[in-house]
Design a protein around this motif. Structure first.
Motif, PDB file in Angstrom:
ATOM      1  N   ASP A  16      39.777  33.116  20.232  1.00 32.15           N
ATOM      2  CA  ASP A  16      40.977  33.875  19.888  1.00 32.15           C
ATOM      3  C   ASP A  16      40.820  34.639  18.572  1.00 32.15           C
ATOM      4  O   ASP A  16      41.672  35.431  18.203  1.00 32.15           O
ATOM      5  N   ASP A  17      39.734  34.378  17.839  1.00 31.40           N
ATOM      6  CA  ASP A  17      39.542  35.031  16.549  1.00 31.40           C
ATOM      7  C   ASP A  17      39.306  36.538  16.717  1.00 31.40           C
ATOM      8  O   ASP A  17      38.825  36.988  17.759  1.00 31.40           O
ATOM      9  N   THR A  18      39.623  37.227  15.654  1.00 35.89           N
ATOM     10  CA  THR A  18      39.213  38.644  15.611  1.00 35.89           C
ATOM     11  C   THR A  18      38.409  38.839  14.337  1.00 35.89           C
ATOM     12  O   THR A  18      38.557  38.099  13.369  1.00 35.89           O
ATOM     13  N   GLU A  77      39.739  46.000  13.917  1.00 35.48           N
ATOM     14  CA  GLU A  77      39.905  44.602  14.286  1.00 35.48           C
ATOM     15  C   GLU A  77      39.472  44.412  15.747  1.00 35.48           C
ATOM     16  O   GLU A  77      39.944  45.129  16.626  1.00 35.48           O
ATOM     17  N   SER A 129      38.536  41.702  19.145  1.00 38.09           N
ATOM     18  CA  SER A 129      38.460  40.391  19.796  1.00 38.09           C
ATOM     19  C   SER A 129      37.036  40.236  20.307  1.00 38.09           C
ATOM     20  O   SER A 129      36.302  41.225  20.424  1.00 38.09           O
ATOM     21  N   GLU A 142      35.942  39.812  23.306  1.00 42.95           N
ATOM     22  CA  GLU A 142      35.753  40.627  24.514  1.00 42.95           C
ATOM     23  C   GLU A 142      35.485  42.085  24.130  1.00 42.95           C
ATOM     24  O   GLU A 142      34.546  42.713  24.626  1.00 42.95           O
ATOM     25  N   ASP A 143      36.339  42.576  23.235  1.00 41.40           N
ATOM     26  CA  ASP A 143      36.195  43.978  22.848  1.00 41.40           C
ATOM     27  C   ASP A 143      34.909  44.204  22.063  1.00 41.40           C
ATOM     28  O   ASP A 143      34.289  45.261  22.176  1.00 41.40           O
TER      29      ASP A 143
END
Lengths: 404, 770
Positions: free
Chosen positions: B462-464, B494, B496, B498-499
């Motif tokens: 869940d971190d960014t 910022e 995630s 996934e990104d």
């Protein structure tokens, strides 16, 4: 001698003295005579040979038995005449043998009489068997050299050695031309042994050997190609290089393989026959018979054979020691050393210590001339052995300045 | 001066003679003991060997079978007709003619002739022998189905080869012997060199091979008529590779823009799977020494015969030699007992492969320059190489569930080498790129860094992390790929996880790598399979030029070890530790198969099942049965989601821009879900030419710098399932951008999987059969 005998001896009876005197000089072979050792050893070797030949060639073994009987008879004949008579006959005998040696070399002698084998002219066809004059030459040579040396002293000087050597090189040269390098090689050790026994200076002999060794490389180029090849084969074999196993070194390789295959106790007759046959050992009943013995009876058999030879040697040298007559002594030393040299070369080439050369194993190898000749030599030893020394005779070959 | 002796002189002399005799006897006794005792056993067995005649019974090499049961390599028994060298040179006729002449005129008359007269005379006797040679040539042409010209060429070729060989050998021998002679102090003028005939000059040479039973039978019949002129060699085993050459039809409708066409193209693929199958060769002295054929004692006849035996030379033929080879049989006849012993030969076992040869051939066809995917195209935007420049490439396709390799292609193939011309020098056609060539992974490494950092608790899904463009404050490098002047030093902001994967952000993974530290990341890299050869079945022992034992045919890649990390200067260590997070620098280099294998491991949720070429029980890689990596399923899901977004709209592997300006999606296969990652890896300067003309293309030649290798590693599965079925790794050497050069290849590989029925397709029209 019993008391009764000594009683009778008190009575003076001239006829009896003469008879006793005759009896003293009558040849006899008491049980303690060392010549018996030679007979025993020779008989043992001959029988061993018959069995060894029979391993692969039973037919030859039968014929060898016949040769043995002839040989023993010839030995008996050779023992009969007093050796002093033989001494007188030695020079004519040598001349006869040299004549035969020249005869086999004559190019115009038809091949029906002298049939070359493998390019060598060694045999005279006597219809029943072949006569090999070089076998007779050995005996004649020993007799005549002994005859030459018996009362002389000049061979104790360096230059005095010239004549004995010259005498040696005549038969040696003729045999070398046949060619029969093996037999020719026997004459030199025999000459040396007889000279040693006769009291030649050891330092002279050592010097001659040293010169011989130094000159050996010069002899090498005049060797025949097959002789050089055999020396090469031996060198490669000692180095463990197998390149000649299929050609010139084949015989040696096969022989050693079979000697080793016998192991300690041998493989027995059937197996030995198979091994000898399928390893294609050449001359297995002849020059290579020792390999058959070692294969069939193992190290034990080989050592037995060695023991029998040493018995013959010991018997011969002992007989010589018991004898006092210079001629008799030297004849025995000549015979013993010639037989020993022959056996050494034969066994040595079979087990890879010496290059291969055509050489029979005395008493053991198949062959009439060779067997009869060696038995005649035994007859000569017995001849000397059963004639008692004259008690008052001076010991021969005793010099005060012995250097050995 | 008189001395007193206990014995009279004559007796002393006799003792001396007796002593010499005993000494000699002792020497003889020692040698006898040596032979009979020390060497007794070996000489006994040597002697006993002569009691037997042994004839070897040939065995057959096992087959190599593909995933669908097709025979890729088979052993055909056969015969060869070999003609005596003397017959080939004509010396046979001369020798026989002279002998005939000699017999006819007799020894005496012959001896009286000079050599020239003899030669003249012999000529008049030569006719019947020429006729025999003629008869043999005729038979070779008729039975062998070749014309006279071909036969003459073959005979001349043998003669030339043997003559050249002889010249070479003699020259070498003469040199060696002269050196030895001079070293021994010999007079140079006296040195004589004798040319001894070589074995090749005395034996027969194969002219027809392989021939079947009928031809062999015919020649056996002829042997009675023409004795000593030729021989029929039995069981000249012929290794056949029936699928070696295939014609593959490629549908060009789905190729990227300029390559697309309505008409399919037929590609002649030479050397299908030749890197994998390898080949056999004649045994060398070393093979025989390593594993000599034992014909006595033990029954094992698994070794090599010195002459005429074959051994796997490369590829699986070599790696699976022990399975394929089989064991000789033996008929042993004992001469003395007539007993016959027979040991049946044991044929080699088959090797079953996971490869599908049709798929392999299809992918191989895709990589040929004719199709155009591996040739520099304008849309590659390759700044250094001109359009049309051929690129070398590799593809590995691994089934996720089993770890089985369905296809593994290296381009160019060994068989293509001859057609490459001058370019062959730099092509390294012998190199089986998917398992032997190593490259830095580049961005394809990023998902693995995420999984490692998550498993170590250094990042949460869940971190960014904020992309700041460059990593170290105040230093331009290392930076994100987007942080460039032409894009006004943009940043991703910022992100995630996934990104971060979808955008291939560098800063995100620099951060993770920094948190992990180089040693821990290296450790995780090894857990994903890099650092050791995967042992697909190709692995073989070999020796390097220094004579040390090394592994051949498969590379383990390179993962930096702790010692080397510690040895780095501080600043370099800091830099490398960060850049390893994006698969660059000195931390890691791996093979395309390592990449596919790591992605398959990830797709299995961490279950280790290393890639293999061998089906079933034969598969025995080092880690085939070893547990699973401690990675969290949620983290895997996040990584996969990132990979899915890479090839979706907005991802780094979604589209290419053609030279015309048209934007075209890279992946156009229907009915499948694709997860993938592009990668661009540093490459050493490309040295395609032998610029210094030393016959080698190597580091001494001039190179073209500033080039990158193009990676694409993807996972693919049917659209209706959430889990990938296949892992695909593509590398295009010096291709530049992973998306533009390697992506379209991956797309075609997916289409090839569909074509061969491994994946469903929802294309409206079925593709034409290949």
């Amino acid at each position: 001698m019993s008391l009764a005998d000594s009683g009778r001896a008190l009575t003076f009876r001239p006829a009896g003295v003469r008879a006793r005197a005759r009896s003293i000089h009558r040849p006899r072979l008491e049980w303690w005579n060392l010549a018996w050792l030679c007979i025993a050893g020779a008989l043992g070797l001959s029988l061993l040979g018959v069995f060894a030949i029979g391993t692969t060639e039973p037919g030859f073994a039968t014929r060898q038995v016949a040769f043995l009987l002839i040989g023993v008879s010839a030995a008996a004949v050779a023992a009969l005449p007093h050796y002093r008579w033989l001494q007188r006959m030695s020079v004519p005998l040598l001349l006869l043998v040299l004549g035969l040696l020249v005869f086999v070399l004559l190019p115009f002698v038809p091949e029906s009489i002298v049939r070359p084998r493998n390019g060598a002219r060694r045999w005279i066809n006597l219809v029943v068997t072949d006569l090999q004059p070089s076998e007779l030459a050995k005996i004649a040579y020993v007799l005549s050299l002994a005859s030459y040396l018996r009362y002389r002293k000049n061979y104790r000087r360096f230059l005095g050695l010239f004549l004995p050597f010259a005498l040696t090189f005549i038969p040696l040269g003729l045999i070398l031309v046949e060619p029969d390098l093996g037999t020719a090689l026997l004459f030199l050790p025999t000459l040396f042994a007889m000279l040693v026994a006769a009291g030649a200076k050891l330092r002279h002999l050592v010097l001659i050997i040293a010169i011989g060794i130094a000159a050996a490389p010069m002899v090498y180029p005049i060797l025949k190609p097959h002789q050089k090849a055999r020396i090469h084969a031996l060198v490669y074999q000692i180095k463990g290089d197998a390149r000649h196993v299929r050609d010139i070194g084949f015989q040696g390789d096969r022989a050693q393989t079979l000697v080793g295959a016998g192991g300690l106790l041998g493989v027995g007759r059937t197996r030995a026959a198979s091994l000898v046959t399928y390893n294609r050992l050449p001359e297995e009943h002849n020059d290579m018979v020792f390999a058959v013995i070692a294969c069939r009876w193992g190290l034990l058999g080989a050592l037995t054979l060695g023991g029998l030879f040493l018995l013959v040697m010991a018997g011969g040298l002992g007989t010589a020691a018991q004898a006092k007559d210079p001629f008799g002594r030297l004849v025995i030393v000549g015979i013993v050393s010639m037989l020993f040299a022959q056996a050494t070369i034969n066994v040595g080439m079979t087990i890879g210590l010496l290059p291969i050369t055509g050489m029979t194993l005395p008493f053991v190898s198949y062959g009439g001339s060779s067997l009869v000749a060696t038995w005649i030599m035994m007859g000569l030893i017995v001849n000397v052995g059963m004639r008692r020394p004259i008690h008052l005779a001076r010991d021969s070959f005793e010099f005060s300045d012995d250097d050995g | 001066m008189a001395r007193t002796h206990p014995l009279p002189m004559f007796h002393r002399r006799l003792t001396l003679l007796g002593g010499v005799m005993v000494l000699i006897a002792l020497v003889i006794g020692a040698q006898l003991t040596r032979l009979a005792v020390a060497q007794g056993a070996s000489l006994r067995s040597k002697a006993e060997r002569a009691l037997h005649q042994s004839t070897l019974l040939p065995t057959y090499r096992g087959r190599i079978v593909d995933h669908r049961g097709r025979h890729l390599a088979i052993d055909r028994p056969g015969y060869a007709i070999a003609v005596e060298y003397e017959v080939i040179t004509g010396a046979w006729v001369t020798r026989h003619a002279r002998r005939a002449a000699y017999k006819d005129i007799g020894a005496t008359a012959w001896a009286a002739l000079s050599d020239a007269e003899r030669t003249n005379l012999a000529t008049s006797y030569a006719a019947p022998f020429h006729a025999r040679v003629e008869r043999l040539h005729e038979a070779l042409c008729v039975e062998g189905g070749i014309d006279r010209g071909t036969l003459d060429e073959k005979l001349a070729a043998v003669r030339t080869r043997v003559e050249r060989l002889a010249e070479t050998v003699w020259a070498r021998q003469e040199e060696e012997q002269r050196n030895a002679f001079l070293a021994g102090g010999g007079d140079p003028a006296k040195f004589v060199f004798r040319r001894e005939r070589l074995i090749e000059q005395t034996e027969s040479h194969v002219i027809l091979e392989p021939v079947g039973d009928e031809v062999a039978f015919a020649f056996r019949g002829l042997a009675a008529e023409l004795p000593g002129m030729f021989d029929v060699r039995e069981h000249a085993r012929q290794r056949d590779y029936p699928w070696q050459e295939l014609l593959v039809t490629i549908d060009r409708r789905h190729l990227p823009g300029p390559l697309a066409a309505e008409t399919p193209i037929d590609v002649e693929v030479v050397g299908v799977a030749d890197h994998i199958l390898g080949g056999v060769r004649s045994v060398t002295e070393r093979d025989v020494n390593d594993r000599p054929l034992r014909t006595f004692g033990d029954v094992d006849l698994g070794g090599y015969r010195a002459l005429g035996d074959v051994v796997g030379g490369r590829g699986l033929e070599r790696g699976q030699e022990s399975t394929l080879r089989g064991r000789y049989g033996l008929v042993r006849k004992r001469f003395d007992t007539g007993e016959i012993e027979r040991i049946e030969p044991v044929p080699g076992r088959d090797v079953e492969l996971t490869i599908d040869v049709q798929l392999q051939a299809r992918i191989q066809a895709l990589l040929t320059p004719e199709v155009g995917l591996t040739v520099v195209q304008p849309h590659h935007q390759n700044t250094e190489l001109p359009a049309g420049w051929p690129l070398h490439s590799a593809v590995a396709v691994v089934e996720v569930e089993t770890g089985e390799i369905r296809a593994m292609v290296s381009m160019p193939t060994v068989a293509m080498e001859s057609s490459l011309g001058k370019a062959a020098l730099g092509a390294r056609a012998w190199c089986n790129r998917p398992v032997e060539a190593i490259y830095p992974p580049g961005s394809i490494f990023k998902p693995l860094v995420l999984l490692a950092a998550e498993a170590e608790g250094l990042v949460s899904i869940d971190d960014t992390i904020e992309c700041t463009g460059h990593y170290f404050p105040g230093r331009k490098r290392p930076r994100c790929w987007i942080y460039r002047e032409q894009w006004d030093f943009a940043t991703h902001g910022e992100l995630s996880p996934e990104d971060a994967i979808a955008q291939s952000c560098n800063i995100f993974f620099y951060t993770l790598a920094d948190r992990l530290g180089m040693e821990r990341l290296a450790d995780w890299t090894r857990r994903f399979g890099a650092g050791t050869p995967l042992n697909t079945g190709l692995l073989a022992r070999g020796t390097n030029p220094a004579g040390e034992m090394v592994w051949r045919e498969e590379s383990g890649g390179m993962v930096i070890d702790a010692a080397r990390i510690r040895a780095l200067p501080l600043r370099e260590r800091e830099f490398s530790r960060v850049t390893m997070g994006i698969g660059q620098g000195i931390g890691v280099a791996w093979t395309p198969l390592h990449a596919a294998n790591a992605y398959a491991t990830m797709a299995r949720g961490g279950i280790i099942r290393d890639a293999t070429l061998l089906a079933g029980a034969e598969a025995a890689g080092p880690r085939r049965a070893e547990g699973r990596l401690p990675i969290h399923p949620d983290a895997v899901d996040v990584a996969l989601e990132g990979l899915r977004r890479v090839v979706s709209e907005g991802g780094s592997g979604h589209h290419i821009v053609l030279a015309s300006g048209t934007v075209e999606p890279i992946f156009n296969a229907t009915g499948v879900t694709i997860w993938g990652k592009t990668g661009t890896a540093q490459a050493p300067p490309l040295r395609p030419y032998d610029t210094n003309e030393d016959g080698r293309v190597n580091g001494d030649d001039d190179g073209i710098a500033n080039l990158d290798h193009a990676w694409f590693v993807g996972l693919v599965g049917p659209a209706d399932t959430a889990r990938p079925m296949f892992a695909i790794a593509v590398i295009v050497e010096y291709g530049g951008s992973g998306a533009r050069a390697a992506g379209p290849v991956a797309n075609q590989v997916i289409r090839a999987l569909q074509h061969e029925g491994y994946l469903p397709s929802q294309d409206d029209e079925p593709e034409e059969a290949g």
